[in-house]
Motif scaffolding. Structure first.
Motif, short mmCIF file in Angstrom:
data_model
loop_
_atom_site.label_atom_id
_atom_site.label_comp_id
_atom_site.label_asym_id
_atom_site.label_seq_id
_atom_site.Cartn_x
_atom_site.Cartn_y
_atom_site.Cartn_z
N LEU A 28 -35.57 33.72 11.77
CA LEU A 28 -35.44 32.28 11.87
C LEU A 28 -36.74 31.56 11.54
CD1 LEU A 28 -33.45 32.15 15.23
CD2 LEU A 28 -32.54 32.17 12.89
N SER A 29 -36.61 30.48 10.80
CA SER A 29 -37.74 29.60 10.55
C SER A 29 -37.86 28.63 11.71
CB SER A 29 -37.53 28.84 9.24
OG SER A 29 -38.59 27.93 9.02
N THR A 30 -39.07 28.24 12.02
CA THR A 30 -39.31 27.34 13.15
C THR A 30 -39.65 25.91 12.71
OG1 THR A 30 -41.62 28.02 13.21
CG2 THR A 30 -40.08 29.22 14.62
N GLU A 31 -39.77 25.71 11.40
CA GLU A 31 -40.12 24.39 10.89
C GLU A 31 -39.32 24.08 9.64
OE1 GLU A 31 -44.27 24.22 10.17
OE2 GLU A 31 -44.84 24.37 12.29
N LEU A 32 -39.26 22.81 9.29
CA LEU A 32 -38.60 22.40 8.06
C LEU A 32 -39.28 23.02 6.85
CD1 LEU A 32 -38.01 18.58 8.69
CD2 LEU A 32 -36.42 20.47 9.07
N THR A 33 -38.51 23.26 5.82
CA THR A 33 -39.03 23.82 4.58
C THR A 33 -39.52 22.68 3.68
OG1 THR A 33 -37.49 25.68 4.68
CG2 THR A 33 -38.50 25.19 2.53
N PRO A 34 -40.79 22.68 3.26
CA PRO A 34 -41.27 21.62 2.36
C PRO A 34 -40.48 21.63 1.05
CG PRO A 34 -43.09 22.89 3.28
CD PRO A 34 -41.85 23.64 3.62
N LEU A 35 -40.11 20.47 0.59
CA LEU A 35 -39.32 20.35 -0.62
C LEU A 35 -40.04 19.49 -1.65
CD1 LEU A 35 -35.77 19.78 0.93
CD2 LEU A 35 -36.67 21.91 -0.04
N ALA A 36 -40.62 20.14 -2.63
CA ALA A 36 -41.22 19.41 -3.74
C ALA A 36 -40.10 18.81 -4.59
CB ALA A 36 -42.08 20.35 -4.58
N PRO A 37 -40.38 17.77 -5.35
CA PRO A 37 -39.33 17.16 -6.17
C PRO A 37 -38.61 18.16 -7.07
CG PRO A 37 -41.27 15.75 -6.12
CD PRO A 37 -41.65 17.02 -5.43
N GLU A 38 -39.37 19.12 -7.65
CA GLU A 38 -38.75 20.10 -8.52
C GLU A 38 -37.80 21.02 -7.74
OE1 GLU A 38 -41.94 19.61 -8.18
OE2 GLU A 38 -42.59 18.69 -10.07
N THR A 39 -38.19 21.32 -6.49
CA THR A 39 -37.35 22.17 -5.65
C THR A 39 -36.04 21.47 -5.30
OG1 THR A 39 -39.35 23.12 -4.68
CG2 THR A 39 -37.27 23.54 -3.54
N GLN A 89 -30.97 27.03 13.54
CA GLN A 89 -31.20 28.39 14.03
C GLN A 89 -29.92 28.97 14.63
OE1 GLN A 89 -34.44 27.64 16.73
NE2 GLN A 89 -36.02 28.07 15.19
N GLU A 90 -29.20 28.15 15.37
CA GLU A 90 -27.93 28.61 15.94
C GLU A 90 -26.93 28.92 14.84
OE1 GLU A 90 -27.25 29.31 19.13
OE2 GLU A 90 -29.40 28.95 19.42
N LEU A 91 -26.93 28.13 13.78
CA LEU A 91 -26.03 28.37 12.66
C LEU A 91 -26.36 29.69 11.96
CD1 LEU A 91 -25.86 24.76 11.21
CD2 LEU A 91 -23.94 26.06 12.15
N ALA A 92 -27.65 29.98 11.76
CA ALA A 92 -28.05 31.22 11.11
C ALA A 92 -27.63 32.43 11.94
CB ALA A 92 -29.56 31.23 10.88
N LYS A 93 -27.83 32.36 13.24
CA LYS A 93 -27.44 33.47 14.11
C LYS A 93 -25.92 33.63 14.12
CE LYS A 93 -29.92 31.95 17.64
NZ LYS A 93 -30.55 31.88 19.00
N ALA A 94 -25.20 32.53 14.09
CA ALA A 94 -23.74 32.59 14.08
C ALA A 94 -23.22 33.22 12.80
CB ALA A 94 -23.16 31.19 14.25
N LEU A 95 -23.83 32.89 11.66
CA LEU A 95 -23.41 33.49 10.40
C LEU A 95 -23.65 34.99 10.42
CD1 LEU A 95 -22.45 33.41 7.47
CD2 LEU A 95 -24.79 32.85 6.79
#
Length: 345
Positions: A28-39, A89-95
């Protein structure tokens, strides 16, 4: 379809369903993922919009135990980052825990998006990939190849499963789903166990239940295989005839002998009953356009047109053996694999 992505987070989901080992779980990630414009552009154009070209409409099914719809509702109603991260995080564990043993590993991208002016939640599972990167040595000028074994998403990535979910005006969670891993079919664990949804239009399921039940009746209940073959040919002709709807009693009245009709209708499950149902052949092998006869050492596949034209006829000889007579021009002869049923004999 106009989609704007505001924030996202990525979690890693191991292969297969949860292990008995307590140390095996989603990473699990604990923070938001940075999103560059290209991403952002790549995710939306090369992944989301591409995957959702032919989606299926879904809606929440309150009879299911999944918590996904309530987590989606929480994300939509609370725009703060903290609740978003916790819900993701709950969604990832559920999947991870809902997957089957054969489910591949990958990443789960969860994003808060706006689609056509409505707040939505994107759930997208993509596979792990490997790749090679070409680099030039700055000193010697030599070109080297670098193996990348942690490449997650590339131009040709397989985006296994995608769901884009929102709240309807009455507060019901609805959305669209694509399961590219299974083509026209879909994984039950993803739709029901994980998403907690059902198809909004169930005609394709009812069509499949009807045709499967009818074929089971022809194969298992009727003692006369020749009659069963005739009925099977009539079924594919009926389901491929012009017209958008079907009704079990209409088929029975038009194609079955009177003494078989009641037993046939009794064999149709209550989920289909005798309703008028829209034809939807997505889940039927070959689109329901033909019938396959499997015997000892042979398999014969006949199209709907072959039955209608009389180019295939199933009868019984004087010794009681089933005879399949084929007529028409022989166009090609090819090698083929031995039918499984024959290989077991």
């Amino acid at each position: 379809m106009a989609i704007n992505l505001s924030k996202a987070i990525v979690h890693e989901v191991p292969k297969g369903k949860h292990s008995t080992k307590t140390d095996v779980d989603a990473t699990l990630s604990t923070e938001l993922t940075p999103l560059a414009p290209e991403t952002r552009r790549f995710i939306l154009d090369n992944m989301v919009k591409f995957a959702l070209k032919h989606p299926r409409d879904i809606k929440a099914d309150d009879s299911l135990a999944s918590k996904t719809t309530s987590l989606v509702e929480r994300i939509i109603k609370d725009s703060d980052d903290g609740p978003f991260v916790e819900a993701s995080q709950e969604l990832a564990k559920a999947l991870f825990r809902s997957q089957t043993a054969t489910s591949p590993s990958g990443i789960l991208v969860i994003a808060r998006v706006e689609r056509d002016g409505r707040d939505s939640v994107l759930l997208m599972k993509a596979e792990h990939q490997e790749g090679m990167r070409l680099q030039r040595d700055p000193v010697s000028g030599r070109l080297d190849l670098e193996h990348l074994n942690e490449l997650i998403v590339g131009q040709n990535s397989r985006i296994y499963k995608v769901a884009l979910m929102e709240l309807a005006d009455d507060g019901t969670v609805i959305g669209q789903m694509v399961d590219q891993q299974n083509g026209a079919m879909y994984a039950d664990f993803f739709l029901a166990d994980f998403l907690g949804c059902q198809l909004a239009d169930r005609s394709e399921i009812q069509t499949k239940v009807f045709m499967d039940s009818a074929m089971a009746f022809f194969n298992e209940t009727l003692a006369d295989t020749v009659k069963g073959a005739r009925y099977a040919g009539a079924l594919t002709a009926y389901m491929n005839a012009p017209g958008e709807d079907f009704q079990p009693s209409v088929f029975a009245d038009e194609f079955l002998e009177a003494r078989d009709r009641d037993d046939f209708l009794d064999a149709i499950p209550d989920t289909v009953g005798d309703a008028v149902i829209r034809k939807d052949m997505k889940l039927i092998a070959g689109g329901g356009s033909g019938v396959r006869f499997i015997g000892q050492g042979f398999t014969v596949t006949a199209s709907n047109e072959a039955f209608e034209s009389g180019n295939i006829d199933v009868s019984r000889d004087e010794n009681g053996a089933t005879v399949i007579r084929l007529s028409g021009d022989l166009r090609q002869i090819r090698f083929g694999s031995v039918p499984k049923a024959a290989a077991l004999d």
